[in-house]
Write an enzyme that holds these catalytic residues in place. Structure first.
Site, PDB file in Angstrom:
ATOM      1  N   PHE A 177       2.997  -4.158  -4.323  1.00 22.00           N
ATOM      2  CA  PHE A 177       1.568  -4.007  -4.032  1.00 22.00           C
ATOM      3  C   PHE A 177       1.316  -2.555  -3.579  1.00 22.00           C
ATOM      4  CE2 PHE A 177      -2.228  -4.682  -1.314  1.00 22.00           C
ATOM      5  CZ  PHE A 177      -3.033  -5.323  -2.248  1.00 22.00           C
ATOM      6  N   THR A 179       0.095  -0.977  -1.080  1.00 17.40           N
ATOM      7  CA  THR A 179       0.410  -0.513   0.283  1.00 17.40           C
ATOM      8  C   THR A 179       1.914  -0.498   0.562  1.00 17.40           C
ATOM      9  OG1 THR A 179       0.193  -2.770   1.075  1.00 17.40           O
ATOM     10  CG2 THR A 179      -1.749  -1.344   1.313  1.00 17.40           C
ATOM     11  N   LYS A 180       2.724  -1.094  -0.302  1.00 12.74           N
ATOM     12  CA  LYS A 180       4.159  -1.233  -0.017  1.00 12.74           C
ATOM     13  C   LYS A 180       4.897   0.088  -0.295  1.00 12.74           C
ATOM     14  CE  LYS A 180       3.263  -5.341   1.273  1.00 12.74           C
ATOM     15  NZ  LYS A 180       3.496  -6.639   0.658  1.00 12.74           N
ATOM     16  N   ASN A 181       6.231   0.062  -0.171  1.00 14.34           N
ATOM     17  CA  ASN A 181       6.983   1.321  -0.227  1.00 14.34           C
ATOM     18  C   ASN A 181       7.018   1.951  -1.609  1.00 14.34           C
ATOM     19  OD1 ASN A 181       7.465   1.014   2.481  1.00 14.34           O
ATOM     20  ND2 ASN A 181       9.481   0.085   2.199  1.00 14.34           N
ATOM     21  N   LEU A 182       6.794   1.158  -2.640  1.00 14.79           N
ATOM     22  CA  LEU A 182       6.555   1.703  -3.983  1.00 14.79           C
ATOM     23  C   LEU A 182       5.677   0.693  -4.703  1.00 14.79           C
ATOM     24  CD1 LEU A 182       8.351   0.293  -6.525  1.00 14.79           C
ATOM     25  CD2 LEU A 182      10.183   1.337  -5.251  1.00 14.79           C
TER      26      LEU A 182
END
Ligand SMILES: *Cc1c(COP(=O)(O)O)cnc(C)c1O
Length: 374
Positions: A177, A179-182
């Protein structure tokens, strides 16, 4: 409004997606296989199965584990609802085990009290990007013949005692998603230490299609022949999304470094602020910080949340305890069951954290937080 999380998209990311769009395969093509290969390598050398979201990855992992009616899944309540709902969708009961009050990670002692003969999976969440205590969780699961599942939606690229996330639990799920780290827009993946589980997950997310002639149960109808032995869904990630994921994977180390710099700056500038507790650290962890979860003490979280928002700082709260959701309340789960998680929730506030956040942005957040707490 400064968001609490946000994707970072480079020209190289855009070029990779455009190239995929000009190619022959929009889905089920070579970029999907390449993304799975790269994620598998990053996550301990195990087989990865990509899919359409972190929520899908959890559903797929529980399905691969054979979770069903009569089974129990032990799960942290300090997470997004999908960590538990994937198991509930398959008919299992969820048993919530409380957290460590400093880190927000599932407490192995609470897990020890919650596991039993019916336990099929023990699910931990690498809250904020720090791996949970799999060294203690795995033997607890093994003792009752259960599998461990790491919901690593926050922690792709992290390590614990030098071992990568993906190698720490029997099954590990990721979310891509924004907002996640990638990111791949929407997207996710699961990694399995047991190749047989990975194959079951692959078939589940691919409509249940069996294409290996050695396993056919019908007479082979011809070159078009394929069979369905177990029901599945279509959770396939596209080649277009995989192109973005592959390009983002090239940037993961840089993202990790920048996130760590921001965390260090918050740590330093917030260390002496009264009424605030900073994120607890997990020994042995080399996290990829997805969240910077402070705790606002003295019952002032709501007030501070409102003041930060009014100052244009998009703080977030992660998470409402899962069993408070009406769907779990309707199943008989009661408030008060996990007091540490409820106390953590009452104080938690996630400050903005994403790779393109500047030092000036961080200082603005710090100033706003100091002012809100005065
Ligand atoms: C984001 C997230 C999920 C779900 O991932 P999606 O890709 O949004 O479906 C699951 N668990 C945790 C802990 C998450 O943060």
């Amino acid at each position: 409004m400064l968001p609490y999380g946000r994707q970072s998209i480079s020209d190289a990311d855009i070029d990779a997606v455009v190239a995929a769009l000009r190619g022959d395969w929009l889905t089920t093509g070579p970029l999907v296989a390449e993304l799975e290969q790269r994620i598998g390598e990053l996550a301990g050398g195990h087989r990865a199965v990509s899919c359409t979201s972190g929520t899908a990855a959890l559903h797929m992992a529980y399905a691969a584990a054979g979770v069903g009616p009569g089974d129990e899944v032990v799960c942290t309540p300090m997470t997004f609802v999908a960590s538990a709902s994937g198991a509930s969708l398959l008919g299992a009961s969820v048993v919530f085990a409380d957290i460590d009050p400093e880190t927000g990670l599932i407490d192995p002692d609470a897990v020890a009290a919650a596991v039993g003969e019916r336990t099929k999976v023990v699910t931990a969440v690498d809250y904020a990007g720090q791996p949970a205590d799999y060294g203690r969780l795995q033997p607890l699961a093994n003792e009752v013949g259960a599998l461990t599942l790491a919901d690593a939606a926050h922690s792709i690229g992290a390590t614990l005692d030098g071992r990568p996330v993906g190698d720490l639990a029997d099954m590990t799920t990721f979310s891509f998603f924004p907002t996640k780290n990638l990111t791949t827009g929407e997207g996710g993946a699961a990694v399995f230490r047991d190749p047989a589980l990975a194959q079951r997950a692959h078939e589940f997310h691919f409509i249940g299609l069996v294409r290996d002639p050695a396993r056919f149960r019908m007479t082979d109808e011809g070159p078009w022949h394929q069979e369905v032995h177990e029901l599945g869904v279509n959770y396939r990630l596209t080649d277009v999304a995989s192109a973005l994921g592959l390009s983002q994977l090239n940037r993961l180390e840089a993202f990790k470094r920048r996130r760590a710099e921001i965390v260090a700056r918050y740590d330093e500038r917030l260390a002496d602020v009264p009424g605030l507790a900073l994120p607890g650290r997990r020994p042995g962890a080399d996290p990829v910080w997805h969240l910077y979860p402070v705790r606002v003490l003295e019952g002032r979280r709501r007030e501070v949340y409102d003041r930060m928002r009014a100052a244009g700082i998009g703080v977030q709260v992660n998470y409402i305890p899962v069993y408070w959701h009406p769907v779990y309340a309707d199943l008989g789960h009661r408030r008060g069951a996990c007091p540490n998680a409820e106390a953590f929730y009452a104080q938690e506030l996630s400050l903005p954290l994403f790779p393109d956040l500047t030092d000036d942005d961080v200082d603005r957040v710090v100033d706003a937080l100091r002012a809100a707490l005065r």
